[in-house]
Motif scaffolding. Structure first.
Motif, PDB file in Angstrom:
ATOM      1  N   VAL A 210       0.872  -1.177   0.000  1.00 32.76           N
ATOM      2  CA  VAL A 210       0.000   0.000   0.000  1.00 32.76           C
ATOM      3  C   VAL A 210       0.906   1.223   0.000  1.00 32.76           C
ATOM      4  O   VAL A 210       1.837   1.316   0.802  1.00 32.76           O
ATOM      5  CB  VAL A 210      -0.922   0.026   1.238  1.00 32.76           C
ATOM      6  CG1 VAL A 210      -1.879   1.215   1.150  1.00 32.76           C
ATOM      7  CG2 VAL A 210      -1.701  -1.274   1.361  1.00 32.76           C
ATOM      8  N   THR A 211       0.642   2.165  -0.901  1.00 34.35           N
ATOM      9  CA  THR A 211       1.553   3.292  -1.035  1.00 34.35           C
ATOM     10  C   THR A 211       0.818   4.608  -1.270  1.00 34.35           C
ATOM     11  O   THR A 211      -0.284   4.634  -1.837  1.00 34.35           O
ATOM     12  CB  THR A 211       2.538   3.058  -2.202  1.00 34.35           C
ATOM     13  OG1 THR A 211       3.420   4.185  -2.327  1.00 34.35           O
ATOM     14  CG2 THR A 211       1.810   2.853  -3.522  1.00 34.35           C
ATOM     15  N   SER A 212       1.440   5.687  -0.830  1.00 32.38           N
ATOM     16  CA  SER A 212       0.997   7.021  -1.226  1.00 32.38           C
ATOM     17  C   SER A 212       1.010   7.079  -2.747  1.00 32.38           C
ATOM     18  O   SER A 212       1.849   6.443  -3.398  1.00 32.38           O
ATOM     19  CB  SER A 212       1.949   8.066  -0.650  1.00 32.38           C
ATOM     20  OG  SER A 212       1.870   9.285  -1.369  1.00 32.38           O
ATOM     21  N   ASP A 213       0.096   7.867  -3.335  1.00 28.98           N
ATOM     22  CA  ASP A 213       0.045   7.953  -4.792  1.00 28.98           C
ATOM     23  C   ASP A 213       1.063   8.934  -5.364  1.00 28.98           C
ATOM     24  O   ASP A 213       1.113   9.139  -6.586  1.00 28.98           O
ATOM     25  CB  ASP A 213      -1.367   8.304  -5.260  1.00 28.98           C
ATOM     26  CG  ASP A 213      -1.882   9.620  -4.688  1.00 28.98           C
ATOM     27  OD1 ASP A 213      -1.152  10.256  -3.901  1.00 28.98           O
ATOM     28  OD2 ASP A 213      -3.026   9.995  -5.020  1.00 28.98           O
ATOM     29  N   ALA A 214       1.902   9.536  -4.514  1.00 25.86           N
ATOM     30  CA  ALA A 214       2.973  10.400  -5.006  1.00 25.86           C
ATOM     31  C   ALA A 214       3.962   9.573  -5.819  1.00 25.86           C
ATOM     32  O   ALA A 214       4.256   8.423  -5.488  1.00 25.86           O
ATOM     33  CB  ALA A 214       3.684  11.084  -3.846  1.00 25.86           C
ATOM     34  N   VAL A 215       4.496  10.153  -6.870  1.00 20.80           N
ATOM     35  CA  VAL A 215       5.390   9.432  -7.783  1.00 20.80           C
ATOM     36  C   VAL A 215       6.577   8.819  -7.054  1.00 20.80           C
ATOM     37  O   VAL A 215       6.969   7.669  -7.304  1.00 20.80           O
ATOM     38  CB  VAL A 215       5.880  10.373  -8.912  1.00 20.80           C
ATOM     39  CG1 VAL A 215       7.008   9.724  -9.714  1.00 20.80           C
ATOM     40  CG2 VAL A 215       4.725  10.745  -9.828  1.00 20.80           C
ATOM     41  N   ARG A 216       7.174   9.560  -6.109  1.00 21.40           N
ATOM     42  CA  ARG A 216       8.369   9.054  -5.430  1.00 21.40           C
ATOM     43  C   ARG A 216       8.067   7.804  -4.601  1.00 21.40           C
ATOM     44  O   ARG A 216       8.934   6.941  -4.431  1.00 21.40           O
ATOM     45  CB  ARG A 216       9.012  10.141  -4.574  1.00 21.40           C
ATOM     46  CG  ARG A 216       8.114  10.818  -3.544  1.00 21.40           C
ATOM     47  CD  ARG A 216       8.811  12.061  -3.013  1.00 21.40           C
ATOM     48  NE  ARG A 216       8.058  12.794  -1.999  1.00 21.40           N
ATOM     49  CZ  ARG A 216       7.119  13.701  -2.267  1.00 21.40           C
ATOM     50  NH1 ARG A 216       6.790  13.954  -3.529  1.00 21.40           N
ATOM     51  NH2 ARG A 216       6.517  14.352  -1.291  1.00 21.40           N
ATOM     52  N   VAL A 233      -1.430  -0.971  -4.067  1.00 23.18           N
ATOM     53  CA  VAL A 233      -2.615  -0.145  -3.868  1.00 23.18           C
ATOM     54  C   VAL A 233      -2.144   1.288  -3.665  1.00 23.18           C
ATOM     55  O   VAL A 233      -1.461   1.590  -2.686  1.00 23.18           O
ATOM     56  CB  VAL A 233      -3.422  -0.612  -2.641  1.00 23.18           C
ATOM     57  CG1 VAL A 233      -4.594   0.333  -2.400  1.00 23.18           C
ATOM     58  CG2 VAL A 233      -3.911  -2.043  -2.833  1.00 23.18           C
ATOM     59  N   GLU A 234      -2.464   2.170  -4.597  1.00 21.01           N
ATOM     60  CA  GLU A 234      -2.067   3.577  -4.500  1.00 21.01           C
ATOM     61  C   GLU A 234      -3.216   4.378  -3.898  1.00 21.01           C
ATOM     62  O   GLU A 234      -4.359   4.263  -4.345  1.00 21.01           O
ATOM     63  CB  GLU A 234      -1.716   4.126  -5.883  1.00 21.01           C
ATOM     64  CG  GLU A 234      -0.561   3.377  -6.554  1.00 21.01           C
ATOM     65  CD  GLU A 234      -0.284   3.895  -7.952  1.00 21.01           C
ATOM     66  OE1 GLU A 234      -0.679   5.050  -8.251  1.00 21.01           O
ATOM     67  OE2 GLU A 234       0.318   3.153  -8.756  1.00 21.01           O
ATOM     68  N   THR A 235      -2.904   5.178  -2.884  1.00 18.19           N
ATOM     69  CA  THR A 235      -3.965   5.934  -2.220  1.00 18.19           C
ATOM     70  C   THR A 235      -3.497   7.327  -1.802  1.00 18.19           C
ATOM     71  O   THR A 235      -2.378   7.485  -1.291  1.00 18.19           O
ATOM     72  CB  THR A 235      -4.468   5.184  -0.973  1.00 18.19           C
ATOM     73  OG1 THR A 235      -5.409   6.012  -0.269  1.00 18.19           O
ATOM     74  CG2 THR A 235      -3.337   4.807  -0.041  1.00 18.19           C
ATOM     75  N   PRO A 236      -4.334   8.344  -2.008  1.00 21.25           N
ATOM     76  CA  PRO A 236      -4.001   9.691  -1.521  1.00 21.25           C
ATOM     77  C   PRO A 236      -4.100   9.794  -0.006  1.00 21.25           C
ATOM     78  O   PRO A 236      -3.636  10.785   0.584  1.00 21.25           O
ATOM     79  CB  PRO A 236      -5.048  10.574  -2.215  1.00 21.25           C
ATOM     80  CG  PRO A 236      -6.211   9.660  -2.467  1.00 21.25           C
ATOM     81  CD  PRO A 236      -5.607   8.329  -2.767  1.00 21.25           C
ATOM     82  N   ARG A 237      -4.697   8.789   0.648  1.00 19.38           N
ATOM     83  CA  ARG A 237      -4.840   8.820   2.103  1.00 19.38           C
ATOM     84  C   ARG A 237      -3.490   8.868   2.810  1.00 19.38           C
ATOM     85  O   ARG A 237      -3.405   9.282   3.959  1.00 19.38           O
ATOM     86  CB  ARG A 237      -5.610   7.589   2.580  1.00 19.38           C
ATOM     87  CG  ARG A 237      -7.071   7.556   2.169  1.00 19.38           C
ATOM     88  CD  ARG A 237      -7.709   6.257   2.596  1.00 19.38           C
ATOM     89  NE  ARG A 237      -9.151   6.250   2.396  1.00 19.38           N
ATOM     90  CZ  ARG A 237      -9.935   5.245   2.709  1.00 19.38           C
ATOM     91  NH1 ARG A 237      -9.419   4.140   3.253  1.00 19.38           N
ATOM     92  NH2 ARG A 237     -11.233   5.320   2.496  1.00 19.38           N
ATOM     93  N   LEU A 238      -2.426   8.393   2.134  1.00 18.54           N
ATOM     94  CA  LEU A 238      -1.087   8.363   2.732  1.00 18.54           C
ATOM     95  C   LEU A 238      -0.172   9.452   2.178  1.00 18.54           C
ATOM     96  O   LEU A 238       1.006   9.500   2.510  1.00 18.54           O
ATOM     97  CB  LEU A 238      -0.440   6.998   2.476  1.00 18.54           C
ATOM     98  CG  LEU A 238      -1.081   5.779   3.127  1.00 18.54           C
ATOM     99  CD1 LEU A 238      -0.465   4.496   2.569  1.00 18.54           C
ATOM    100  CD2 LEU A 238      -0.909   5.835   4.643  1.00 18.54           C
ATOM    101  N   SER A 239      -0.702  10.333   1.336  1.00 18.07           N
ATOM    102  CA  SER A 239       0.150  11.309   0.657  1.00 18.07           C
ATOM    103  C   SER A 239       0.509  12.483   1.563  1.00 18.07           C
ATOM    104  O   SER A 239      -0.214  12.809   2.512  1.00 18.07           O
ATOM    105  CB  SER A 239      -0.542  11.832  -0.601  1.00 18.07           C
ATOM    106  OG  SER A 239      -1.610  12.699  -0.255  1.00 18.07           O
ATOM    107  N   GLN A 240       1.615  13.125   1.232  1.00 20.57           N
ATOM    108  CA  GLN A 240       2.034  14.304   2.003  1.00 20.57           C
ATOM    109  C   GLN A 240       1.116  15.482   1.716  1.00 20.57           C
ATOM    110  O   GLN A 240       0.830  16.282   2.620  1.00 20.57           O
ATOM    111  CB  GLN A 240       3.482  14.660   1.674  1.00 20.57           C
ATOM    112  CG  GLN A 240       4.039  15.781   2.551  1.00 20.57           C
ATOM    113  CD  GLN A 240       5.545  15.890   2.474  1.00 20.57           C
ATOM    114  OE1 GLN A 240       6.236  14.941   2.100  1.00 20.57           O
ATOM    115  NE2 GLN A 240       6.074  17.049   2.822  1.00 20.57           N
TER     116      GLN A 240
END
Length: 327
Positions: A210-216, A233-240
């Motif tokens: 599960v990862t932030s959807d930020a490219v890095r 699983v890409e999610t904005p829930r974990l993004s900065q």
């Protein structure tokens, strides 16, 4: 190579000594008719009985060393569980050897697939009770590791699963990037780091990403996803960006992972990681201490493995260990 902090009762910080020889191994266990059995190896050259272990190869991190050495010496592929201690002793001429150990369950399928045959290094492998293991082990340092392992048994926390908090690898700096922050890619060093952590993350049996959807972040987990043949699983829930704007939802992500009771890695950003570790503590009824804060203060591409009880995740965090790549 990796450095680690573990917590089972009290925190332990491991500091690297470049003059020491590093190795890693495991207390490999299985249940036979509901009875615990430990795997011992009988070495050919030394005519001794010990736990499977071996020296770190160049560029290798400790966790992947442990898994590789268990397989090379016993033919059994394992995933690492809770860390059970570090043994230190001196080799000639007065050079210290430092060996990190984990508990590791041998599944029936892994045992059936074992490729072991007696060879010039290992004469035999043997499954024995804890009592017999104590009587047969040749070295006191191995018996001390067994003491730590038995504590897990007595506490009923031998069956565990990891939730791994990973900080993304080295990305281009904001000053060098003209686009939106979420679009910043990894540097060449970051790409090397992303490849270097595949082995140690796989050592803990990770299956879910599960990862932030930020490219890095997406680029950081891409090599692992390819190795596992899994879609992250890409999610904005974990993004900065979400965290800075106040609409992140780390709690929902962590709650789902704890309920699933399956090995998972969660890739996010430096400012978000304290929330990730805090939510793991809250979801498991763990008293938050300094070790939780330390586990969230990660360098780029570093990760903290949080071990939870499979049978009762709400019993609290069993152990935390932190790994830092040297790339």
């Amino acid at each position: 190579m990796s450095l680690g902090r573990t917590q089972h009762g009290t925190p332990l910080e491991v500091v690297r000594d470049d003059k020491a020889v590093y190795a890693a191994g495991a207390v490999v266990w299985r249940l036979v008719d509901s009875k615990l059995r430990i795997l011992l190896i009988h070495r050919t050259k030394y005519r001794d009985v010990t736990l499977p272990k071996g020296k770190v190869d160049p560029g290798e991190m400790l966790a992947e060393t442990a898994v590789r050495e268990v397989h090379e010496e016993t033919g059994i592929r394992v995933s690492l569980g809770v860390p059970v201690g570090v043994s230190r002793y001196f080799m000639r001429p007065k050079r210290q050897k430092v060996v990190h150990y984990w508990a590791a369950e041998a599944t029936e399928e892994a045992i059936r697939r074992s490729t072991f045959v007696p060879n010039g290094e290992i004469a035999a492998i043997e499954w024995v009770s804890l009592k017999k293991a104590r009587a047969q082990l040749s070295y006191p340092v191995d018996t001390e590791i067994l003491d730590s392992f038995e504590t897990l048994v007595d506490d009923g926390v031998l069956h565990t699963f990891p939730v791994i908090a990973l900080r993304h690898a080295k990305a281009m700096s904001r000053s060098e990037w003209d686009g939106p922050d979420a679009g910043r890619p990894l540097t060449e060093r970051g790409k090397r780091q992303a490849k270097a952590i595949v082995g140690p993350l796989r050592a803990f049996g990770v299956r879910k990403i599960v990862t932030s959807d930020a490219v890095r972040c997406v680029q950081t987990v891409a090599p692992l996803a390819r190795a596992l043949e899994r879609v992250p699983v890409e999610t904005p829930r974990l993004s900065q960006d979400a965290w800075e704007d106040g609409y992140s939802d780390v709690r929902a992500v962590i709650g789902k992972r704890v309920r699933s009771r399956k090995p998972a890695v969660i890739c996010s950003h430096g400012p978000v990681l304290p929330d990730v570790l805090t939510e793991i503590a809250l979801a498991t009824g763990t008293l938050r201490g300094s070790y939780v804060s330390s586990a969230s203060a990660l360098e780029v591409a570093a990760f903290s493995v949080v071990h939870l009880s499979t049978t009762n995740p709400g019993s609290g965090i069993i152990a935390i260990e932190t790994h830092v790549p040297t790339v």
